[in-house]
Design an enzyme around this catalytic site. Structure first.
Site, PDB file in Angstrom:
ATOM      1  N   THR A 168       5.932  10.676  -3.529  1.00  0.00           N
ATOM      2  CA  THR A 168       5.551  10.794  -4.835  1.00  0.00           C
ATOM      3  C   THR A 168       4.719   9.356  -5.414  1.00  0.00           C
ATOM      4  O   THR A 168       4.254   9.864  -6.376  1.00  0.00           O
ATOM      5  CB  THR A 168       6.774  11.244  -5.879  1.00  0.00           C
ATOM      6  OG1 THR A 168       7.581  10.289  -5.695  1.00  0.00           O
ATOM      7  CG2 THR A 168       7.179  12.631  -5.271  1.00  0.00           C
TER       8      THR A 168
ATOM      9  N   ASP B 215       6.880   4.302   2.769  1.00  0.00           N
ATOM     10  CA  ASP B 215       8.405   4.925   3.631  1.00  0.00           C
ATOM     11  C   ASP B 215       7.519   5.792   4.540  1.00  0.00           C
ATOM     12  O   ASP B 215       6.440   5.937   4.685  1.00  0.00           O
ATOM     13  CB  ASP B 215       9.248   5.189   2.717  1.00  0.00           C
ATOM     14  CG  ASP B 215       8.779   6.424   1.881  1.00  0.00           C
ATOM     15  OD1 ASP B 215       7.780   6.950   1.906  1.00  0.00           O
ATOM     16  OD2 ASP B 215       9.540   7.212   1.182  1.00  0.00           O
TER      17      ASP B 215
ATOM     18  N   HIS C  96      -5.307  -7.153 -24.686  1.00  0.00           N
ATOM     19  CA  HIS C  96      -4.392  -6.738 -23.570  1.00  0.00           C
ATOM     20  C   HIS C  96      -3.619  -7.791 -23.066  1.00  0.00           C
ATOM     21  O   HIS C  96      -2.328  -7.647 -22.620  1.00  0.00           O
ATOM     22  CB  HIS C  96      -5.202  -6.257 -22.261  1.00  0.00           C
ATOM     23  CG  HIS C  96      -6.303  -5.031 -22.833  1.00  0.00           C
ATOM     24  ND1 HIS C  96      -5.725  -4.107 -23.420  1.00  0.00           N
ATOM     25  CD2 HIS C  96      -7.534  -4.980 -22.951  1.00  0.00           C
ATOM     26  CE1 HIS C  96      -6.776  -3.101 -23.708  1.00  0.00           C
ATOM     27  NE2 HIS C  96      -7.774  -3.815 -23.520  1.00  0.00           N
TER      28      HIS C  96
ATOM     29  N   CYS D  76       4.679   6.189  -1.265  1.00  0.00           N
ATOM     30  CA  CYS D  76       5.807   6.899  -0.742  1.00  0.00           C
ATOM     31  C   CYS D  76       5.206   8.615  -0.895  1.00  0.00           C
ATOM     32  O   CYS D  76       4.195   8.845  -1.101  1.00  0.00           O
ATOM     33  CB  CYS D  76       7.224   6.655  -1.544  1.00  0.00           C
ATOM     34  SG  CYS D  76       7.029   6.835  -3.175  1.00  0.00           S
TER      35      CYS D  76
ATOM     36  N   HIS E 189      -6.522  -3.431 -18.505  1.00  0.00           N
ATOM     37  CA  HIS E 189      -5.645  -3.244 -19.645  1.00  0.00           C
ATOM     38  C   HIS E 189      -4.221  -3.786 -19.310  1.00  0.00           C
ATOM     39  O   HIS E 189      -3.677  -4.624 -20.081  1.00  0.00           O
ATOM     40  CB  HIS E 189      -5.149  -2.052 -20.231  1.00  0.00           C
ATOM     41  CG  HIS E 189      -6.604  -1.468 -20.807  1.00  0.00           C
ATOM     42  ND1 HIS E 189      -6.483  -0.385 -21.670  1.00  0.00           N
ATOM     43  CD2 HIS E 189      -7.790  -1.681 -20.806  1.00  0.00           C
ATOM     44  CE1 HIS E 189      -7.809  -0.074 -22.352  1.00  0.00           C
ATOM     45  NE2 HIS E 189      -8.492  -0.850 -21.628  1.00  0.00           N
TER      46      HIS E 189
HETATM   47  C1  RB5 Z   1      11.186  10.587   0.778  1.00  0.00           C
HETATM   48  O1  RB5 Z   1      11.681  12.026   1.066  1.00  0.00           O
HETATM   49  C2  RB5 Z   1      10.696  10.637  -0.875  1.00  0.00           C
HETATM   50  O2  RB5 Z   1      11.822  10.754  -1.618  1.00  0.00           O
HETATM   51  C3  RB5 Z   1      10.209   9.293  -1.174  1.00  0.00           C
HETATM   52  O3  RB5 Z   1       8.853   9.009  -0.195  1.00  0.00           O
HETATM   53  C4  RB5 Z   1       9.640   9.293  -2.566  1.00  0.00           C
HETATM   54  O4  RB5 Z   1       8.754  10.077  -3.085  1.00  0.00           O
HETATM   55  C5  RB5 Z   1      10.462   8.773  -3.495  1.00  0.00           C
HETATM   56  O5  RB5 Z   1      10.288   8.495  -4.853  1.00  0.00           O
END
Ligand code: RB5
Length: 152
Positions: free
Chosen positions: A77, A9, A143, A75, A108
């Site tokens: 996180t 994203d 596994h 993304c 695994h």
């Molecule tokens: C975008 O702001 C953020 O929410 C997205 O990149 C991600 O971390 C969502 O899980």
């Protein structure tokens, strides 16, 4: 080497670009499925695009088979991408923050999609994680029994 489909994203765009550059330089066939700009966008859209390609290449393969292709999703996180990807049957997506996890999830879990968080994991570590993920084989054995239970 297997094809690598990659998507992000807006929050993963910088790391995606770095991954495309590094993995292409090291001989991987990298297919960037977007986005192309930093405009705000929704991570499930790109998770679905990448996973659809991985599943199409798998074309009826068993959960213990080596993936015919891999996906990488970035993304902010890595969490949203992993949630979206793991919602799709046949996708085993692993959110990794260190090389130990990258190695273990291939050995695994036979993970076929790697998720990374650009706001969490430093770029150098993330690039090493991706290289290791793509070069580590599934161990099978006990596994495989467990991976089959995920899918069953
Ligand atoms: C975008 O702001 C953020 O929410 C997205 O990149 C991600 O971390 C969502 O899980």
């Amino acid at each position: 080497m297997a094809i690598v489909y990659i998507g992000s994203d807006h929050a993963g765009l910088g790391l995606k670009a770095a991954l495309v550059k590094r993995l292409s330089e090291t001989g991987h066939d990298v297919r960037d499925l977007g986005p192309a700009t930093a405009e705000s966008c929704d991570y499930p859209v790109y998770a679905k695009k990448v996973c659809k390609k991985v599943l199409a290449d798998a074309d009826g393969a068993a959960p213990g088979d080596d993936p015919a292709s891999y996906g990488i999703l970035v993304c902010g996180t890595g969490i949203g991408m992993s949630m979206a990807a793991n919602h799709i049957p046949g996708i085993r997506a692993a959110l990794c923050g260190c090389e130990f996890q990258a190695r273990a999830t291939r050995r695994h879990n036979n993970a076929n999609v790697l998720c990374l968080g650009e706001r969490v994991t430093g770029q150098g570590v993330a690039l090493d994680i991706a290289e290791l993920f793509l070069s580590t084989a599934f161990e099978g054995g006990r596994h495989l029994r467990r991976v089959n239970q995920i899918e069953g």
